[in-house]
Design a protein around this motif. Structure first.
Motif, short mmCIF file in Angstrom:
data_model
loop_
_atom_site.label_atom_id
_atom_site.label_comp_id
_atom_site.label_asym_id
_atom_site.label_seq_id
_atom_site.Cartn_x
_atom_site.Cartn_y
_atom_site.Cartn_z
N ALA A 13 -37.23 8.42 -54.04
CA ALA A 13 -38.52 7.77 -54.35
C ALA A 13 -38.30 6.33 -54.81
CB ALA A 13 -39.26 8.56 -55.41
N LEU A 14 -37.33 6.10 -55.68
CA LEU A 14 -37.03 4.74 -56.14
C LEU A 14 -36.55 3.86 -54.99
CD1 LEU A 14 -35.24 5.33 -59.55
CD2 LEU A 14 -37.50 4.38 -59.16
N PHE A 15 -35.73 4.44 -54.12
CA PHE A 15 -35.21 3.66 -52.99
C PHE A 15 -36.33 3.28 -52.04
CE2 PHE A 15 -32.79 2.74 -49.17
CZ PHE A 15 -31.72 2.03 -49.68
N ILE A 16 -37.25 4.21 -51.78
CA ILE A 16 -38.38 3.92 -50.90
C ILE A 16 -39.27 2.83 -51.50
CG2 ILE A 16 -40.52 4.89 -49.95
CD1 ILE A 16 -38.90 7.48 -49.49
N VAL A 17 -39.52 2.90 -52.80
CA VAL A 17 -40.31 1.85 -53.45
C VAL A 17 -39.60 0.51 -53.33
CG1 VAL A 17 -41.15 1.04 -55.70
CG2 VAL A 17 -41.49 3.42 -55.02
N GLY A 18 -38.29 0.49 -53.48
CA GLY A 18 -37.53 -0.74 -53.34
C GLY A 18 -37.57 -1.30 -51.93
N VAL A 19 -37.44 -0.43 -50.94
CA VAL A 19 -37.50 -0.89 -49.54
C VAL A 19 -38.88 -1.44 -49.23
CG1 VAL A 19 -37.48 -0.09 -47.15
CG2 VAL A 19 -35.67 0.60 -48.70
N ILE A 28 -39.84 -14.19 -53.70
CA ILE A 28 -38.39 -13.97 -53.79
C ILE A 28 -38.01 -13.21 -55.05
CG2 ILE A 28 -37.84 -16.18 -54.85
CD1 ILE A 28 -35.84 -14.56 -52.06
N ILE A 29 -38.71 -13.43 -56.13
CA ILE A 29 -38.42 -12.71 -57.38
C ILE A 29 -38.69 -11.22 -57.20
CG2 ILE A 29 -38.99 -12.50 -59.82
CD1 ILE A 29 -37.55 -15.06 -59.20
N VAL A 30 -39.79 -10.88 -56.56
CA VAL A 30 -40.12 -9.46 -56.32
C VAL A 30 -39.10 -8.84 -55.38
CG1 VAL A 30 -41.86 -7.91 -55.39
CG2 VAL A 30 -42.56 -9.83 -56.80
N ILE A 31 -38.64 -9.60 -54.41
CA ILE A 31 -37.62 -9.08 -53.49
C ILE A 31 -36.32 -8.79 -54.23
CG2 ILE A 31 -36.17 -9.69 -51.51
CD1 ILE A 31 -38.59 -11.12 -50.33
N PHE A 32 -35.91 -9.68 -55.12
CA PHE A 32 -34.71 -9.43 -55.92
C PHE A 32 -34.88 -8.22 -56.83
CE2 PHE A 32 -33.25 -14.00 -55.37
CZ PHE A 32 -32.19 -13.65 -54.56
N MET A 33 -36.06 -8.07 -57.41
CA MET A 33 -36.31 -6.89 -58.26
C MET A 33 -36.28 -5.62 -57.43
SD MET A 33 -39.22 -8.44 -60.81
CE MET A 33 -39.94 -6.87 -61.04
N SER A 34 -36.75 -5.68 -56.20
CA SER A 34 -36.74 -4.51 -55.33
C SER A 34 -35.30 -4.14 -54.93
CB SER A 34 -37.58 -4.77 -54.09
OG SER A 34 -38.92 -4.99 -54.43
N ILE A 35 -34.48 -5.14 -54.70
CA ILE A 35 -33.07 -4.88 -54.40
C ILE A 35 -32.39 -4.24 -55.60
CG2 ILE A 35 -30.86 -5.99 -53.90
CD1 ILE A 35 -32.43 -7.99 -52.18
N GLU A 36 -32.69 -4.70 -56.79
CA GLU A 36 -32.14 -4.09 -58.01
C GLU A 36 -32.59 -2.63 -58.13
OE1 GLU A 36 -30.09 -5.37 -60.35
OE2 GLU A 36 -29.91 -7.27 -59.30
N LEU A 37 -33.83 -2.37 -57.77
CA LEU A 37 -34.35 -1.00 -57.83
C LEU A 37 -33.61 -0.11 -56.84
CD1 LEU A 37 -36.57 0.59 -59.28
CD2 LEU A 37 -38.07 0.08 -57.37
N MET A 38 -33.30 -0.62 -55.67
CA MET A 38 -32.55 0.17 -54.69
C MET A 38 -31.13 0.43 -55.18
SD MET A 38 -33.81 -1.17 -50.96
CE MET A 38 -33.29 -2.86 -51.17
N ALA A 69 -24.67 -5.93 -59.16
CA ALA A 69 -26.11 -6.22 -59.26
C ALA A 69 -26.37 -7.35 -60.24
CB ALA A 69 -26.86 -4.96 -59.70
N ALA A 70 -25.63 -7.39 -61.33
CA ALA A 70 -25.80 -8.49 -62.29
C ALA A 70 -25.36 -9.81 -61.69
CB ALA A 70 -25.00 -8.19 -63.56
N ALA A 71 -24.27 -9.80 -60.95
CA ALA A 71 -23.82 -11.02 -60.29
C ALA A 71 -24.81 -11.47 -59.23
CB ALA A 71 -22.44 -10.80 -59.66
N GLU A 72 -25.38 -10.51 -58.50
CA GLU A 72 -26.38 -10.85 -57.48
C GLU A 72 -27.61 -11.47 -58.11
OE1 GLU A 72 -30.18 -9.68 -55.62
OE2 GLU A 72 -29.18 -8.35 -57.03
N ALA A 73 -28.02 -10.95 -59.24
CA ALA A 73 -29.19 -11.51 -59.93
C ALA A 73 -28.90 -12.92 -60.43
CB ALA A 73 -29.59 -10.61 -61.09
N ALA A 74 -27.70 -13.15 -60.95
CA ALA A 74 -27.35 -14.49 -61.44
C ALA A 74 -27.27 -15.49 -60.29
CB ALA A 74 -26.02 -14.43 -62.18
N VAL A 75 -26.66 -15.11 -59.19
CA VAL A 75 -26.56 -16.01 -58.05
C VAL A 75 -27.94 -16.26 -57.45
CG1 VAL A 75 -25.67 -16.20 -55.69
CG2 VAL A 75 -24.18 -15.44 -57.53
N GLY A 76 -28.75 -15.22 -57.35
CA GLY A 76 -30.11 -15.39 -56.83
C GLY A 76 -30.94 -16.32 -57.68
N LEU A 77 -30.84 -16.16 -58.98
CA LEU A 77 -31.58 -17.06 -59.88
C LEU A 77 -31.08 -18.49 -59.76
CD1 LEU A 77 -33.75 -17.24 -62.05
CD2 LEU A 77 -31.97 -16.78 -63.75
#
Length: 88
Positions: A13-19, A28-38, A69-77
């Motif tokens: 369910a979480l993965f489907i919500v993320g996708v 882009i912020i929502v997309i990064f949050m969705s990737i974190e959710l996945m 995931a933390a590194a991805e969030a930092a690079v994305g930001l």
């Protein structure tokens, strides 16, 4: 009693919500949050199967996924801030 099937259903369910967040949103912020959710959905599966198999490898791998995931969030930001500064 909670079985691994319950964890897999929660994770699915979480993965489907993320996708859906990645596919349907343009922010882009929502997309990064969705990737974190996945990634968190994957972590739930790793830890559930690690517990079921009485093996700690899944838990260790989940910690590495959290670090990535933390590194991805930092690079994305950082990328978002660079685009914002160049846009002005």
């Amino acid at each position: 009693m909670i079985t691994p099937t319950h964890y897999m259903l929660l994770s699915a369910a979480l993965f489907i919500v993320g996708v859906m967040g990645v596919v349907l949103r343009r922010n882009i912020i929502v997309i990064f949050m969705s990737i974190e959710l996945m990634l968190n959905a994957v972590n739930i599966n790793l830890i559930a199967f690690s517990y079921q198999l009485q093996n700690g490898v899944g838990q260790v791998f989940a910690i590495f996924v959290i670090a990535v995931a933390a590194a991805e969030a930092a690079v994305g930001l950082g990328i978002i801030l660079a685009f914002y500064r160049n846009k002005e």
